[in-house]
Scaffold this active site. Structure first.
Site, PDB file in Angstrom:
ATOM      1  N   GLN A   1       0.306  -1.234   0.021  1.00  0.00           N
ATOM      2  CA  GLN A   1      -0.258  -0.074   0.223  1.00  0.00           C
ATOM      3  C   GLN A   1       0.600   1.443   0.133  1.00  0.00           C
ATOM      4  OE1 GLN A   1      -3.083  -2.518   3.784  1.00  0.00           O
ATOM      5  NE2 GLN A   1      -3.527   0.099   2.801  1.00  0.00           N
TER       6      GLN A   1
ATOM      7  N   ARG B   1      -8.069  -1.507   8.597  1.00  0.00           N
ATOM      8  CA  ARG B   1      -9.620  -0.733   8.132  1.00  0.00           C
ATOM      9  C   ARG B   1      -9.733   0.197   8.914  1.00  0.00           C
ATOM     10  NH1 ARG B   1     -13.610  -2.146   3.507  1.00  0.00           N
ATOM     11  NH2 ARG B   1     -14.204  -0.299   2.980  1.00  0.00           N
ATOM     12  N   CYS B   2      -8.843   0.986  10.128  1.00  0.00           N
ATOM     13  CA  CYS B   2      -8.745   2.938  10.171  1.00  0.00           C
ATOM     14  C   CYS B   2      -7.257   2.794  10.638  1.00  0.00           C
ATOM     15  CB  CYS B   2      -9.352   2.162  11.688  1.00  0.00           C
ATOM     16  SG  CYS B   2      -8.216   1.749  12.865  1.00  0.00           S
TER      17      CYS B   2
ATOM     18  N   GLU C   1     -12.912   4.578   6.002  1.00  0.00           N
ATOM     19  CA  GLU C   1     -12.933   3.672   7.237  1.00  0.00           C
ATOM     20  C   GLU C   1     -13.686   4.071   8.189  1.00  0.00           C
ATOM     21  OE1 GLU C   1      -8.147   3.023   6.729  1.00  0.00           O
ATOM     22  OE2 GLU C   1      -8.546   4.794   7.579  1.00  0.00           O
TER      23      GLU C   1
END
Lengths: 791, 157
Positions: free
Chosen positions: A225, A375-376, A745
């Site tokens: 990423q 996802r945060c 998110e």
């Protein structure tokens, strides 16, 4: 700027248009290019021998049987890497992680050796044939026990280390908070465990490393990423063996879901690179699912003791958290360097507290490392779960409706920008607006009536609210860096002579749709149709440097860079238009796509005409061409928010929790593409449901993973996932160039406490104060049985 | 290791291979035939990313041997588009934003293909049940359901 009425035409497709995604064309045809699709001539395959023990001394590695298999070329061990000083590597949090062990293993599933072979199948045969002798050592699984005096010290590699304590971190006003608690009318306290989970993106991790011995260039296609940061890390770690940064090219191709799991550097990547450097052949390493669940970075694993103090009238005054963070055997978390507990101190949430204090202590255990986000944005989910659970417990203890309590304590719209007790400056918000809309959408008052009727009949129905505040878009260079590299992001925008464009960014989409939304941002700024703006990311040889896509930072940081680069282009185009129209720059007005002379709109030059002139008829003295670069250092973080309401029904016979309805009202500021935003929220909600009800990775006393395959680790299917109902309010970010905040998110952060609060709401009258997630049927059924209502 | 000669009809074209008996069908497609549209997401037949049609029936190609496909018909995502025109399922996924990262998408669409063949007018429950062997981590399934409803409303080619 409003997110509801687009300024541009559908043909231009600027902000606010739900244009269909550009990237779909290849994915729908099976023509996406994921890492495992990369196939190079002479490519070798790497497979990894892993430890069955959680803590053991390695006494012998016998590779002879593996080497006797035709097609097995080498077995890479820690001893081999040690010759090049590559057997350990630094983590993003300045700890150290084994690439391959020399003395002992520290968690089950840890890499022990790697087999290099001519095919995937032969490599797997080789793994089976490597014989490793272990001498088991005492296993430390529980982080509380790990911190007790006399516990087995795990990091014997660290000279002078006499315990398993990693770091202590605290924030807020300790004395003031203690005093507020001492004087409070009401205090509530709850232990809350946020369990260890894994992002389980459908594509696992992997890479193809290709070291070209002739020119000394290393190209690595990898599931990352953050390709640019990875390149720098590789250069810093392997500089001593001759890999300098201009000779390293990281290509992040199509990524099959990231969610934070593709931020870290895994040993497999490093071994593949080492194997390619040693052989000169391309080397592919692809993790299988069991390896992914057992050894890739975990998320969460926070043991929180939360306390809230307030008045009987519902005024919340003070908040205090004491937390033990289980980091596994090394701190390989993905956090900004100055924040070992990430942005956990967003914990005061949407509420106007007068005092707050938190402390976190991190422990080593015999588990895999990690501490990534799932996802945060850096430990925000843990914070939001704890505060939203505490607000509900407080409301129930003082006999107040949880919606009323929230409204009473919300930071009010006129308090923004708002300085939180932990020092964050919230940019904008209208929390009451979002909660009111959610209550209206779900029919809150009627649901409470229905609940009362059902309760009278002995049926278990619950309603849960979560009014979360997110914190994303890291971040301002003053506070946010990773290994010293500031967390800016970038856009390089080039307008072609015919008025079409290419834009390259320092981020990397993993499904978010950047090729579409970034084009829309530039279309908004320049009036060039989005379909004529090509977007590229992920190749460090071509894209400008950026810190990548995670923590919902793409729109807040790189998206802002795109807008700023487009404005630079527009400024130059204005000079060209003035020259072409023979007027002064000040005499020109702009509407998306063209400059026109004030008062004479027929006298105009389109952006395409300006672009052509930039290459064919540029003003005397002006540099030809039309392009711009922007490295955007955000002035602040952004604070998306929302209110979610969930209705659950509980089966007294099975303990099954059924999510009957779920209304999500989100506010992410101005919206680029409503269709994509809704898609992000749907997916985020599913990844909020998952840990709330299904997913957990835990370990037995010997450190054996429980739930290390998709047969045990329950990623929700279409059957468990409800039909989400979504709605929006719009409170633009005042400091962001396009007023956007980021959205990927929010739902993962906001959903779990709504679900947990709903379940506890259904059971509170039976004397149930709290249930740790995941709220599984056995857990609920055991409670029902204890309370004498199980059927 | 001994090998066996197989002929598999893939998307209407006979494809020959000389394969080890242990070679999985998904690896035959991806590596021997270089058809990388079919993906691998797990090793326990759980995720469905590798779903293809074998003689018209949706199967998980990570749990079938290539030799089991000998003399039979396999349809993959690469076989959906006909004469430059997207299949109604591809169109539905595009129109309804039924995909994000695109990794589960080929398997999801092949499951849909079999689902709609057996049940041309599925209810929402039928659709959710029909795709419950295919995991998606990005979409939350809502738009996948809509995409399948979109496709179901269009005539099959």
């Amino acid at each position: 700027m409003s997110s509801t009425t687009p300024r541009t035409s559908p043909e231009v497709g600027g902000m606010g248009h739900s244009i269909k995604r550009k990237e779909d064309a290849r994915f729908l045809r099976g023509q996406g290019k994921f890492v495992d699709d990369v196939k190079l001539p002479g490519m070798l395959y790497l497979d990894i021998v892993r430890s069955p023990y959680a803590h053991a001394k390695i006494t012998k590695i016998d590779t002879s049987k593996a080497m006797a298999i035709p097609g097995v070329l080498a077995v890479v061990t820690g001893e081999l890497l040690k010759q090049y000083n590559l057997h350990w590597m630094p983590t993003l949090m300045s700890d150290t992680q084994m690439v391959l062990p020399v003395e002992k293993v520290m968690h089950q599933g840890q890499e022990v050796a790697a087999v290099l072979a001519t095919s995937r199948y032969i490599a797997a045969d080789g793994v089976q044939a490597v014989e490793v002798d272990y001498e088991p050592l005492p296993v430390v699984v529980d982080p509380f026990k790990a911190l007790e005096p006399g516990a087995t010290v795990l990091r014997t590699d660290k000279e002078g280390k006499t315990d398993n304590h990693i770091w202590h971190w605290e924030a807020g006003d300790k004395a003031g908070t203690e005093q507020a608690f001492a004087q409070a009318e009401v205090t509530v306290k709850q232990d809350i465990y946020i369990p260890r989970i894994n992002v389980a993106s459908i594509e696992t991790c992997g890479c193809v490393a290709h070291f070209n011995k002739t020119d000394g260039k290393l190209t690595v296609w990898m599931t990352t990423q953050a390709p640019h940061a990875i390149r720098t890390v590789f250069a810093l770690v392997a500089g001593h063996v001759g890999l300098s940064e201009e000779k390293i090219r990281i290509i992040s191709p199509d990524i099959g879901g990231g969610f934070g799991g593709k931020v870290p550097v895994y040993p497999g990547y490093v071994i593949a690179v080492a194997a390619s450097v040693l052989t000169g052949a391309p080397v592919k390493w692809i993790e299988d699912r069991i390896e992914n669940l057992q050894a890739s970075s975990f998320a969460r694993d926070y043991h929180i003791t939360a306390e809230l103090a307030g008045k009987k009238d519902g005024t919340m005054q003070a908040l205090r958290f004491k937390t033990i963070a289980d980091h596994g055997y090394t701190d390989a978390a993905a956090n900004p360097s100055k924040f070992p507990a990430g942005l956990f101190h967003i914990a005061t949430g949407s509420y106007d507290f007068q005092h707050a204090f938190m402390e976190v202590d991190a422990a080593y255990t015999n588990k895999p490392p990690g501490g990534i986000a799932y996802r945060c944005s850096f430990r925000v989910t843990e914070a939001v779960h704890a505060i939203e659970r505490m607000v509900d417990i407080f409301a129930k203890d003082i006999g107040m409706d949880p919606a009323d309590l929230r409204k009473k304590n919300f930071i009010k719209p006129d308090q923004f920008p708002y300085k939180s007790q932990f020092g964050f400056e919230y940019d904008s918000g209208n929390y009451i607006g979002a909660l009111d809309l959610a209550m209206k959408r779900i029919g809150y008052d009627d649901l409470r009536k229905e609940q009362a009727e059902k309760r009278a009949k002995g049926e278990l129905m619950g309603i849960g609210i979560s009014s979360f505040t997110e914190i994303v878009g890291a971040g301002p260079s003053k506070h946010y860096d990773i290994l010293g590299i500031k967390m800016f992001d970038s856009c390089e925008l080039r307008i072609h002579p015919t008025g079409k464009a290419i834009a390259r960014f320092g981020t990397k989409s993993q499904g978010q749709g950047h090729e579409t939304t970034y084009a829309q941002i530039i279309a908004e700024e320049l009036g060039i149709p989005a379909e004529h703006i090509a977007v590229e990311e992920g190749d460090t040889d071509t894209a400008p440097y950026g810190l990548g896509t995670y923590a919902s930072r793409s729109t807040p940081v790189a998206g802002a860079a795109g807008a700023m680069a487009a404005r630079k282009v527009r400024d130059k185009a204005r000079k060209i238009a003035a020259y072409l129209l023979e007027v002064a720059e000040e005499d020109l007005d702009w509407e998306p796509g063209k400059f026109f002379v004030k008062g004479s709109p027929s006298k105009s030059k389109t952006i395409q005409e300006c672009a052509f002139a930039a290459y064919t008829n540029n003003p005397p003295g002006m540099e030809p061409g039309l392009e711009a670069v922007n490295y955007y250092d955000p002035p602040n973080l952004t604070y998306p928010f929302g209110s979610y309401i969930c209705v659950v029904d509980i089966d007294k016979g099975t303990g099954q929790v059924k999510v009957r309805r779920f209304v999500a009202v989100d506010d992410c500021g101005n919206i680029i593409n409503p269709m994509i935003v809704d898609g992000q929220i749907h997916g985020g909600l599913a990844m909020g449901l998952a840990p709330a009800l299904y997913e957990e990775i835990n370990y037995d006393a010997d450190g054996n993973i429980q739930g290390g395959s998709l047969m045990d680790y329950l990623v929700p299917t279409s059957m468990e996932t409800p039909s989400w109902e979504t709605d929006k309010t719009c409170t633009p970010s005042p400091h962001h160039p396009i007023g956007a905040k980021g959205v990927g998110e929010s739902a993962t952060v906001g959903a779990p406490p709504a679900i947990a609060n709903a379940v506890v709401d259904a059971l509170w009258h039976l004397g149930v104060r709290h249930i740790d997630i995941p709220i599984t049927p056995p857990k609920v059924w055991a409670l029902l049985k204890e309370k004498g209502v199980a059927e | 290791m001994t090998t066996r000669k197989i002929t598999v009809n893939v998307n209407g074209t006979p494809r020959e291979g000389e394969v080890e008996p242990r070679l999985l069908l998904v690896h035959f497609l991806r590596e021997d035939l270089s058809m990388t549209g079919t993906h691998i997401g797990c090793d326990t037949t759980s995720c469905g990313a590798c779903t293809v049609l074998l003689d018209g029936k949706a199967i998980k190609s990570c749990t079938a041997f290539a030799v089991q496909a000998d003399g039979r018909e396999v349809m993959t995502v690469e076989g959906l588009e006909k004469d430059g025109k997207l299949d109604r399922i591809q169109e539905g996924f595009h129109q309804e934003h039924g995909l994000q990262c695109g990794f589960c998408t080929p398997g999801m669409m092949m499951t849909t293909y079999a689902l709609l063949k057996n049940n041309p007018s599925p209810s929402e429950h039928d659709i959710r049940w029909g795709i419950s062997g295919n995991l998606c981590r990005c979409t939350g399934y809502v738009n996948i359901v809509k995409a399948i409803q979109y496709a179901a409303q269009k005539p099959a080619e």
